[in-house]
Design a protein around this motif. Structure first.
Motif, PDB file in Angstrom:
ATOM      1  N   ALA A   1       0.830  -1.210   0.000  1.00  0.00           N
ATOM      2  CA  ALA A   1       0.000   0.000   0.000  1.00  0.00           C
ATOM      3  C   ALA A   1       0.863   1.258   0.000  1.00  0.00           C
ATOM      4  O   ALA A   1       0.565   2.229  -0.712  1.00  0.00           O
ATOM      5  CB  ALA A   1      -0.919  -0.011   1.208  1.00  0.00           C
ATOM      6  N   GLU A   2       1.935   1.270   0.787  1.00  0.00           N
ATOM      7  CA  GLU A   2       2.826   2.426   0.808  1.00  0.00           C
ATOM      8  C   GLU A   2       3.508   2.620  -0.539  1.00  0.00           C
ATOM      9  O   GLU A   2       3.664   3.747  -1.014  1.00  0.00           O
ATOM     10  CB  GLU A   2       3.879   2.257   1.898  1.00  0.00           C
TER      11      GLU A   2
ATOM     12  N   GLY B   1       0.946   3.939  -3.002  1.00  0.00           N
ATOM     13  CA  GLY B   1       0.640   5.324  -2.680  1.00  0.00           C
ATOM     14  C   GLY B   1       1.750   6.270  -3.073  1.00  0.00           C
ATOM     15  O   GLY B   1       1.506   7.357  -3.612  1.00  0.00           O
TER      16      GLY B   1
END
Length: 78
Positions: free
Chosen positions: A45-46, A49
């Motif tokens: 997810a990081e 993102g």
């Protein structure tokens, strides 16, 4: 004559690429340098993102500002 020049250019490009790959192999080494202190890895997810969502948001903000601040529509047509 044109095929000869094309073949020569391809050979030079391939040779240059091969030499650069052979000479840059130490940069891909897995050994750590003195003083190397890497942090923890990023989660999926990081990563998404940081490398997908953030550039898209920045692009959309810039595009929106350009569209809002565009003055070309205010000019009278003659």
């Amino acid at each position: 004559m044109d095929k000869k020049n094309t073949l020569r250019a391809g050979t030079v490009a391939a040779g240059t690429t091969l030499m650069m790959l052979l000479l840059s192999s130490p940069a891909l080494a897995l050994t750590r340098d003195d003083g190397d202190d890497p942090g923890t890895g990023l989660s999926v997810a990081e990563t998404l993102g940081l490398f997908v969502a953030a550039p898209l948001v920045i692009f959309l903000v810039i595009a929106g500002l350009v569209m809002v601040l565009d003055k070309s529509r205010d000019q009278p047509q003659s």
